[in-house]
Design a protein around this motif. Structure first.
Motif, short mmCIF file in Angstrom:
data_model
loop_
_atom_site.label_atom_id
_atom_site.label_comp_id
_atom_site.label_asym_id
_atom_site.label_seq_id
_atom_site.Cartn_x
_atom_site.Cartn_y
_atom_site.Cartn_z
N ILE A 550 0.91 -0.87 -0.28
CA ILE A 550 0.11 -0.26 0.01
C ILE A 550 0.94 1.64 -0.10
N ILE A 551 1.15 1.99 -0.83
CA ILE A 551 1.11 3.44 -1.12
C ILE A 551 1.10 4.45 -1.06
N PHE A 552 1.86 5.16 0.05
CA PHE A 552 1.42 6.05 0.79
C PHE A 552 2.31 7.86 0.03
N GLU A 553 1.72 8.20 -0.64
CA GLU A 553 2.41 8.75 -1.65
C GLU A 553 2.07 10.22 -0.96
N VAL A 554 2.88 11.20 -0.89
CA VAL A 554 3.09 12.57 -0.65
C VAL A 554 4.18 13.24 -1.87
N ILE A 555 3.08 14.42 -2.54
CA ILE A 555 3.22 15.24 -3.32
C ILE A 555 2.92 17.22 -2.98
N GLY A 612 9.38 20.97 -7.17
CA GLY A 612 9.05 20.22 -6.02
C GLY A 612 9.00 18.76 -5.64
N SER A 613 8.74 17.87 -5.00
CA SER A 613 8.69 16.86 -4.21
C SER A 613 8.02 15.36 -4.52
N LYS A 614 8.50 14.25 -4.14
CA LYS A 614 7.86 12.98 -4.28
C LYS A 614 8.24 12.31 -3.64
N PHE A 615 7.20 11.73 -2.14
CA PHE A 615 8.50 10.56 -1.42
C PHE A 615 6.99 9.60 -1.10
N SER A 616 7.83 8.43 -1.56
CA SER A 616 6.49 7.27 -1.86
C SER A 616 6.59 6.76 -0.25
#
Length: 632
Positions: A550-555, A612-616
């Motif tokens: 299950i992926i929690f993706e913060v963009i 910007g950034s994306k942390f998964s």
């Protein structure tokens, strides 16, 4: 010339009790009666196997001008040898032959022939599974049978080799000439052994050692040629290398003989000048040699040590350190093998002694080569290191206790401040004052930042000081995320928009809610802190079947991270050069990564500077029914 069709023959022979086979001159089956079909089924052979047999064809060709004759030949079927005696008659005014035999004629031979073919059958069964390459050829040197070992080694199937000339995979030499020499030896009653370089299916070459045997019929003519072969490629290579090695060994031996005297002199010079201790003792533990360093330490001369007895050596000269050494040597005499021991010598130094056995005769007597190296400095350093480690453990314990005490002392007044702010907010709501509201929000935001910093330090201390073990429970995801977003409201600007997208298929997940909150809080806090006031921040949650996660993706669309700084962002207290002036501890990402690892997951990052950034966060997907840690 008249030819009859199958129906004509059927009318004539269908009631015959004898097996009947009618063939054309070009070896095609025209008719078989039921007696023939039953007999070949019993023998587990086929009509085609008979018609394709080289011996049968040769017999027919030889006897074409005779009206009646007998054809004798053998077949290999189902890994067994079957012998067949068939009466053949030329049908007048046709180009056809009538072939028949009595029921059971396959084995109706005299006793010696029966025994012989039974033995052949047993031989075929044995060699089919043998690891030895086995080939059987007929009287005209055509292959009739190969075993599994042949197929595996050459990479060829039976179908690819049946009917081929016996030496058709020979690499070098005239195969016809070599085969003629082999046949000549076999005809004279001799087996023959030869070595050949052969090729497999893809033309890789290897060596075989082949033994040829002949089976002869009643007329003393060769009927079968049997070949047993083994792969000797490695032996050939080994022999070649051995010859080369023998040559090199002799050359080396000559050189070594010349160098030996030089080496002995160098060895003696080395032992006499080194600071290490070298000795040689005989099987009775009497001194044979001491180098200068050891003589100096023991206070004896070269003239004295040959007269020293075992008792003098261990009881007097070595004093208090002699007892331990003596015990080691006595154990060593019972079980001679290399041994190393650290002993504090009577002169105050620590010495590592290595004792090596050197056999001197066939009666099991050994001399002992003893090598000693002063390790006093190393031992003292080791003791200092142990003390440093113990001091560090004590300091870590004090640090942990200090962090717990300080965090508790901070939390208490912080709770009081937030309680007071709540009271003031309610009072102010009766008669709103914008300036008061502004300062209340500043207090709440600063308090939340301070609280977050305290929690980061506590969580980091916990992660570093002990092994973290997650406690898994089912978690209603929507409720958890809504509560999390509510908690973060005090940190974000009013113009910032935190958008959550949760896949409709995910209702409940199995996780440690505390660990998950630590991870997501730190990822979202960073996104809020380093994004413009009017920007959007996304939290996307979905399943990934490929990774079973299950992926929690913060963009976010904030300042991003420089490429050269990406490898450092997981380090404790690291802060990017662009955010030094902004509040923060540099612990958030380090904490998130530690707790992600504890949950068996991982965090990946993609970032473009100024974009910007994306942390998964990849959270392992766990099924409810498989969980064993749930409390009832």
């Amino acid at each position: 010339m008249m030819n009859m069709n199958k129906n004509n023959y059927k009318k004539i022979f269908s009631n015959f009790s004898y097996p009947i086979l009618i063939i054309s001159s070009n070896f095609e089956a025209i008719y078989t009666n039921s007696g023939f079909e039953k007999e070949i089924e019993r023998q587990r052979i086929s009509t085609n196997l008979i018609l394709q047999n080289p011996e049968f064809r040769i017999n027919i060709e030889k006897m074409r001008n005779n009206l009646n004759f007998t054809s004798e030949f053998s077949l290999i079927a189902d890994e067994a040898v079957v012998f067949l005696r068939m009466m053949v008659s030329k049908i007048e005014d046709t180009d056809c032959y009538l072939c028949t035999f009595k029921e059971g004629e396959f084995t109706n031979r005299d006793i010696l022939q029966q025994k012989f073919y039974q033995e052949m059958k047993l031989l075929s069964l044995a060699v089919s599974e043998s690891l030895v390459i086995t080939v059987i050829a007929n009287s005209v040197k055509k292959i009739e049978y190969v075993n599994k070992a042949f197929e595996e080694k050459f990479g060829l199937t039976k179908g690819e080799v049946i009917g081929k000339e016996l030496l058709f995979r020979l690499k070098d030499g005239n195969s016809a000439e070599i085969l003629q020499e082999i046949i000549f030896a076999l005809e004279n009653g001799n087996s023959i052994r030869r070595e050949f370089l052969v090729l497999d299916k893809i033309n890789d070459e290897f060596w075989v050692d082949a033994q040829f045997f002949a089976i002869k019929d009643s007329a003393n003519q060769i009927s079968k040629i049997i070949v047993f072969a083994i792969d000797i490629t490695n032996s050939k290579k080994l022999l070649s290398e051995l010859n080369k090695a023998q040559f090199n060994l002799q050359k080396l031996l000559n050189e070594r003989t010349e160098e030996l005297d030089i080496s002995q002199n160098r060895y003696r010079l080395l032992t006499e000048t080194t600071d290490d201790y070298i000795a040689e003792l005989n099987s009775e533990l009497e001194i044979q040699f001491l180098n200068n360093s050891l003589k100096a330490k023991m206070g004896i001369t070269s003239e004295e040590y040959p007269k020293i007895t075992k008792e003098d050596l261990f009881d007097n000269l070595l004093k208090n350190s002699g007892t331990e050494l003596k015990t080691k040597f006595e154990d060593f005499q019972k079980n001679p093998q290399k041994v190393t021991v650290n002993i504090k010598m009577y002169w105050g130094d620590w010495v590592t002694w290595t004792i090596i056995p050197e056999k001197i005769d066939e009666n099991g007597k050994f001399n002992f080569i003893v090598y000693g190296h002063d390790v006093t400095e190393h031992i003292l350093l080791e003791e200092k290191l142990k003390n440093v480690i113990e001091d560090e453990k004590r300091l870590n314990s004090l640090k942990s206790q200090l962090i717990k005490t300080v965090s508790h002392e901070f939390k208490t007044p912080l709770t009081g401040i937030l309680g007071a702010v709540g009271v003031i907010s309610r009072i102010n709501s009766a008669n709103p004052n914008e300036k008061v509201n502004k300062y209340l929000k500043m207090i709440i935001k600063s308090s939340a930042t301070l609280n977050s910093l305290i929690e980061d330090i506590v969580y980091l201390n916990n992660a570093n000081d002990r092994v973290l073990i997650p406690t898994y429970f089912p978690l209603i995801l929507n409720t958890f995320i809504n509560d999390l977003v509510e908690d973060l409201k005090s940190l974000k600007n009013e113009q910032q928009n935190l958008i959550t997208n949760i896949n409709s298929n995910i209702d409940i997940i199995v996780t440690d809610s505390i660990f998950l909150k630590i991870i997501l809080t730190n990822l979202l806090t960073n996104a809020i802190k380093y994004s413009p006031e009017n920007s959007e921040i996304f939290l996307n949650i979905y399943e990934d079947e490929n990774t079973k996660s299950i992926i929690f993706e913060v963009i976010d669309f904030g300042i991003g991270i420089k490429e050269e700084e990406l490898p450092k962002i997981w380090d404790e207290f690291f802060r990017s050069s662009d955010v030094i002036t902004q509040p923060g501890s540099g612990l958030g990402l380090s904490l998130a990564k530690k707790y992600a690892n504890v949950l068996g997951g991982k965090i990946e990052v993609e970032s473009k500077y100024k974009i910007g950034s994306k942390f998964s966060f990849f959270h392992p997907k766990m099924e409810l029914e498989n969980e064993k840690n749930f409390d009832s």
